[in-house]
Write an enzyme that holds these catalytic residues in place. Structure first.
Site: not given
Ligand code: F6R
Length: 608
Positions: A2, A27, A74, A100-101, A481, A485, A488, A504, A603
């Site tokens: 949020c 966010r 959210w 928010n929360g 990674e 990516k 996602e 394996h 985010k």
């Molecule tokens: C991937 C991504 C998420 C964050 C994860 C941790 O692109 O953005 O996997 O890396 O939610 O977020 P932070 O780094 O803010 O703790």
């Protein structure tokens, strides 16, 4: 997650709230709303969907007024819907709240309020707040909000307005971010700095249980007992441009291109040739470092993937055993820790609930915690003993890119700092790595200039439903990674495997046309990697490889290859991840996906 925005001033609140909410779109959200007071009347407009829906409603029925609160939601409790959108109000329609929360005891509070005759119209936990405030309201909104939060368990950042005190806005936070923007005769509140950057660079970063009361008379900061507190103003140095797309089609592409600068910035004043590494906000002593029995690196998602590299380099350079944990798993496995155990949490936002739980568990066991975070004033930075900021600047795209490479730089800095203190590397060896690190921004620029092979590959393969990423050692860390990516933002399923592990099990999946992205950047194990690639190619896999310049012999075994500039083996992840980010980006573009706001993702994940 949020987003909250609030305004008290002389301008029309409506457009300021919408503009602020737009800056918080990264966010993640599923609905939006505003509450505005005009001539003592409180009006609310809110709806499910994107901000454009809310704007369309406000265009049809404009809300006038100079005091207001806004929210992007959210969903956690209750599906995305108009009713569940914020702001929520009391039955009389005189008190409005954005939250928010998560209110953990909301069921109990709801039953308690219902027994007193309060009626609920949403499925949210948040709706208990305006009713509680209503219950406690006796002519003083500040007092009512203060009493209300004593009943709330969980995490919250809330902002409240009431038509009974029409020039006032009250806000408070606990375990959820909230800042106050200070303008000239006008004030803002927001979940994050980009929401106010167009108006002011002077902000207060609220701590847990700190209240802000804004009215036409000015601003007051209060503690939980209602006593006035003084706070230092934080001056934001990011330029407004840094929070905008700046000419790129998407924030993600812009942020990928910002990586050379982000790498350079993160090394600034820390990696200086001929000088020992000193880290401003890290106070762990030489003796404490020497006595460390173990390090836990704990994080989520992309930050976890940076931790995979961290484990490798800290063990290699500083010779301290490192365990790596996914934050959401950590606290359920009774980890062995004491005062000689160090935890390093990595978190772009510094607000991730799972990571914060792990941090708090470590502290409760007497262990020291270093936070590697991108957000000054974030929960992680406040609660850890030591902080190493990644200077990536605000990251807007949901998929993390520039934060990841700066997290890698942070891992190298910490590894070198420990190696220096433990004397596991000679002065010359440390200097050699520092010289190689200082070349990274330029090498990253080089990779960014060479996008064609990646673009051509994505044009030929974007319709595939599955892909594999493989690598050995640090290449495996980058494969993780690259795979994350791709999933996602392009919604293509992929798995990452250590190349030696394929035989394996996963090799059973190889057939004609299977897409495999192979990283072969590690000179020391290059030949082994080529053997693994050949095993796959003979089973019909189409292998797209990344190899260091000069290794043309790989061309015989692969469908396509991109050469990347030669760097020291341990630093290769910083460079080799860039074409993988571009690969995910162009796959998503080919598929017409919403690159900056991938479905179902947020985010900043501030709930466990
Ligand atoms: C991937 C991504 C998420 C964050 C994860 C941790 O692109 O953005 O996997 O890396 O939610 O977020 P932070 O780094 O803010 O703790």
């Amino acid at each position: 997650m949020c987003g909250i925005v609030g305004y008290v001033g002389k301008k029309q609140a409506s457009s300021i709230l919408i503009e602020g909410l737009r800056k918080l779109e990264y966010r993640g959200y599923d609905s939006a709303g505003v509450a505005i007071i005009d001539n003592g009347v409180l009006s609310v407009t809110k709806c499910k969907g994107r901000l454009a829906n809310l704007e369309a409603q406000l265009l049809e029925e404009p809300l006038k007024g100079n005091v207001g609160i806004g929210h992007t939601r959210w969903a956690t409790h209750g599906k995305p819907s108009d009713e569940n959108s914020h702001p929520h109000t009391n039955e009389k329609g005189t008190i409005s709240v954005v939250h928010n929360g998560i209110i953990e005891n909301y069921i109990h509070l709801r039953e308690w309020l219902m027994a007193k005759g309060y009626k609920f119209i949403s499925e949210t936990d948040s709706e208990v707040i305006p009713h509680l405030i209503d219950f406690y309201y006796d002519g003083d909104i500040v007092d009512a909000v203060m009493k209300t939060v004593t009943k709330m368990e969980g995490s919250y950042a809330i902002a409240v307005v009431t038509s009974n005190e029409p020039d006032k806005l009250v806000a408070v936070r606990k375990d959820s971010p909230l800042i106050v923007g200070l303008g000239k005769d006008e004030f803002y509140i927001a979940s994050d700095i980009p929401a106010v950057l167009n108006h002011t660079r002077e902000v207060y970063l609220l701590e847990d249980k700190e209240f802000v009361v804004i009215s036409n008379d000015g601003i007051k900061l209060l503690d939980a007992e209602g006593k006035t507190i003084n706070k230092e103003i934080f001056h934001v140095t990011w330029d407004a441009e840094a929070a905008e797309k700046g000419g790129y089609e998407h924030f993600m592409l812009k942020e990928i291109h910002e990586q050379p600068k982000a790498i350079r910035d993160t090394m600034t004043s820390r990696i200086v040739l001929g000088e020992p590494i000193t880290l401003d906000d890290i106070n762990i002593t030489k003796d404490q470092i020497k006595n460390l029995n173990k390090i836990y690196i704990v994080a989520c998602g992309t930050a976890y993937n940076a931790g995979v590299v961290g484990k490798y380099v800290i063990e290699k350079l500083a010779r301290i055993p490192v365990e790596l944990d996914i934050a959401s798993e950590f606290k359920y496995r009774d980890p062995i820790m004491d005062k000689n155990t160090l935890m390093i949490v990595i978190s772009q936002s510094g607000e991730t609930a799972d990571t914060m739980s792990a941090l708090r568990l470590a502290k409760s066991k007497g262990s020291r915690v270093i936070a590697v975070t991108n957000v000054v004033g974030s929960a992680a930075s406040r609660e850890a003993d030591d902080v190493l900021y990644t200077w990536a600047g605000p990251e807007i795209a949901v998929a993390s890119t520039k934060a990841y490479v700066t997290q890698l730089i942070a891992m190298y800095i910490i590894a070198l700092f420990f190696a220096q203190n433990k004397e596991t590397l000679s002065h010359e060896e440390i200097e050699e790595i520092k010289i190689a690190m200082m070349e990274l921004p330029e090498k990253a620029e080089e990779v960014l200039k060479n996008k064609e092979t990646v673009q051509k590959f994505t044009a030929k393969t974007y319709m595939h439903k599955d892909m594999f990423f493989i690598g050995r050692g640090l290449d495996y860390a980058v494969a993780l990674e690259g795979s994350l990516k791709l999933k996602e933002i392009s919604y293509i399923h992929s798995d990452a495997y250590p190349a030696g592990e394929l035989k394996h099990g996963p090799i059973a999946l190889m057939e004609d046309g299977t897409i495999v992205i192979a990283l072969a950047t590690q000179e020391a194990i290059f030949d082994k990697m080529v053997s693994n690639i050949k095993e796959l190619a003979t089973r019909g896999a189409k292998v797209f490889a990344f190899a260091p310049e000069g290794h043309t012999e790989i061309e015989k075994s692969v469908f396509s290859v991109t050469y990347i500039p030669k760097v020291m083996d341990i630093l290769a992840p910083v460079i080799s991840v860039i074409p993988l980010q571009l690969l995910a980006y162009y796959m998503a573009i080919q598929k017409g996906c919403d690159v900056d706001k991938p479905r179902n993702l947020a985010k900043s994940v501030t709930v466990e």
